[in-house]
Design a protein around this motif. Structure first.
Motif, PDB file in Angstrom:
ATOM      1  N   TYR A  64     -54.996 -20.732 -68.563  1.00 56.87           N
ATOM      2  CA  TYR A  64     -55.771 -20.977 -69.781  1.00 56.87           C
ATOM      3  C   TYR A  64     -56.152 -19.657 -70.451  1.00 56.87           C
ATOM      4  CZ  TYR A  64     -56.391 -25.881 -68.385  1.00 56.87           C
ATOM      5  OH  TYR A  64     -56.191 -27.190 -68.048  1.00 56.87           O
TER       6      TYR A  64
ATOM      7  N   MET B  24     -47.052 -16.492 -73.593  1.00 61.42           N
ATOM      8  CA  MET B  24     -47.798 -17.406 -72.721  1.00 61.42           C
ATOM      9  C   MET B  24     -46.929 -17.860 -71.556  1.00 61.42           C
ATOM     10  SD  MET B  24     -49.667 -19.852 -75.509  1.00 61.42           S
ATOM     11  CE  MET B  24     -50.621 -19.195 -76.877  1.00 61.42           C
TER      12      MET B  24
ATOM     13  N   ASN C  18     -46.036 -15.687 -79.678  1.00 63.37           N
ATOM     14  CA  ASN C  18     -47.238 -15.970 -78.881  1.00 63.37           C
ATOM     15  C   ASN C  18     -46.959 -16.921 -77.718  1.00 63.37           C
ATOM     16  OD1 ASN C  18     -46.779 -18.139 -80.571  1.00 63.37           O
ATOM     17  ND2 ASN C  18     -48.921 -18.411 -81.143  1.00 63.37           N
ATOM     18  N   TRP C  19     -46.267 -18.037 -77.985  1.00 59.69           N
ATOM     19  CA  TRP C  19     -46.044 -18.977 -76.870  1.00 59.69           C
ATOM     20  C   TRP C  19     -45.009 -18.435 -75.888  1.00 59.69           C
ATOM     21  CZ3 TRP C  19     -41.439 -21.003 -75.456  1.00 59.69           C
ATOM     22  CH2 TRP C  19     -40.415 -21.119 -76.419  1.00 59.69           C
TER      23      TRP C  19
ATOM     24  N   LEU D 256     -58.691 -24.310 -76.959  1.00 63.15           N
ATOM     25  CA  LEU D 256     -58.284 -23.372 -75.908  1.00 63.15           C
ATOM     26  C   LEU D 256     -59.506 -22.755 -75.239  1.00 63.15           C
ATOM     27  CD1 LEU D 256     -55.262 -21.571 -77.600  1.00 63.15           C
ATOM     28  CD2 LEU D 256     -55.201 -23.219 -75.728  1.00 63.15           C
TER      29      LEU D 256
ATOM     30  N   ASP E 169     -53.209 -18.288 -72.343  1.00 65.59           N
ATOM     31  CA  ASP E 169     -53.015 -19.020 -73.596  1.00 65.59           C
ATOM     32  C   ASP E 169     -53.978 -18.520 -74.664  1.00 65.59           C
ATOM     33  OD1 ASP E 169     -51.107 -20.455 -72.291  1.00 65.59           O
ATOM     34  OD2 ASP E 169     -52.357 -22.239 -71.987  1.00 65.59           O
TER      35      ASP E 169
ATOM     36  N   TYR F  11     -52.814 -16.320 -78.094  1.00 59.76           N
ATOM     37  CA  TYR F  11     -52.744 -17.337 -79.144  1.00 59.76           C
ATOM     38  C   TYR F  11     -52.530 -16.725 -80.530  1.00 59.76           C
ATOM     39  CZ  TYR F  11     -53.959 -21.280 -82.130  1.00 59.76           C
ATOM     40  OH  TYR F  11     -53.935 -22.257 -83.088  1.00 59.76           O
TER      41      TYR F  11
ATOM     42  N   SER G 265     -55.620 -30.047 -73.757  1.00 59.91           N
ATOM     43  CA  SER G 265     -55.711 -29.460 -75.104  1.00 59.91           C
ATOM     44  C   SER G 265     -55.657 -30.542 -76.168  1.00 59.91           C
ATOM     45  CB  SER G 265     -54.587 -28.447 -75.316  1.00 59.91           C
ATOM     46  OG  SER G 265     -53.316 -29.060 -75.124  1.00 59.91           O
TER      47      SER G 265
END
Length: 245
Positions: free
Chosen positions: A11, A34, A30-31, A135, A14, A18, A121
């Motif tokens: 978490y 992650m 960004n992802w 988040l 993330d 983000y 989420s």
């Protein structure tokens, strides 16, 4: 506890990545960060693989029987002649622990924790939180699930309650509490969207569920399963029930 800690770290990753913007023509950086951040701890685990003994089956396929026997003795000190697998099901003293362990292991995954973890989420988004706020709310759930009410969550108090309150009493107490928390969270979505109580109640039920799960179905199944079997079949019983969870 360490499972909950890993979820909390996920978490945090993330939340940290983000707002990373795309650079060098990389789309949705960004992802990608992650997902890639999970590799860091996985690399450490891979390094420990080299400390594991070689497979006896592989040694035997190469006709290196002496090394196969030595490797097998490293993994478990057993009488290779005795048929322990059959004894796990034909002897009542062995069969009863298998049944009890299978139930608690199955319920560890079937009690709703996976729904909460995977759709958490979306649950907060449906409760009218922004993506960033959702988040952030998940990060607090990770903190609560690792320690408990005032510490890094409910898992830390479990180190004390599992011996004082008892292995059996913890699931018997926390299962009804988890059910109530899930009902509370679900029915909170009936609160009108224009009331702030909607988000507050959803978050409260969400967090209370994690706090009820962490000292009960979190640590108890593996502790109970490890202690329920007679010593001479424990090495065979634990892999069986672990495959269930």
């Amino acid at each position: 506890m360490w499972t909950a800690f890993g979820i909390m770290v996920g978490y945090a990753a993330d939340l940290a990545f983000y707002k990373v913007e795309d650079v060098l023509g990389i789309t949705a950086l960004n992802w990608r960060l992650m997902m890639g951040s999970a590799c860091l701890l996985a690399i450490v685990v891979v390094c420990f693989v080299f400390t594991c003994p070689e497979s006896p089956r592989w040694y035997m396929s190469k006709s290196r029987n002496a090394k196969a026997y030595k490797s097998m003795c490293q993994e478990e000190s057993v009488n290779l002649v005795q048929n322990k697998v059959r004894g796990m099901f034909t002897v009542p003293r062995n069969r009863r622990p298998i049944q009890a362990s299978e139930i608690v292991m199955f319920m560890q995954q079937f009690c709703g924790v996976n729904v909460i973890a995977y759709y958490s989420s979306q649950i907060f988004l449906d409760a009218d939180l922004s993506e960033m706020s959702a988040l952030g709310a998940l990060q607090w759930d990770g903190v609560l699930s690792t320690s408990s009410v005032c510490e890094p969550k409910v898992a830390i108090p479990a180190m004390y309650t599992i011996d004082t309150f008892g292995r059996r009493n913890l699931p018997l107490t926390t299962f009804p509490l988890m059910s109530l928390c899930l009902f509370f969270t679900g029915f909170s979505f009936w609160i009108p969207t224009d009331l702030t109580a909607r988000v507050a109640c959803v978050a409260l039920g969400f967090y209370l569920f994690g706090m009820a799960y962490s000292p009960g179905e979190g640590p108890v199944p593996f502790t109970y399963s490890a202690e329920a079997y007679p010593l001479y079949i424990r090495a065979q019983g634990m892999p069986l029930v672990t495959a269930t969870t």
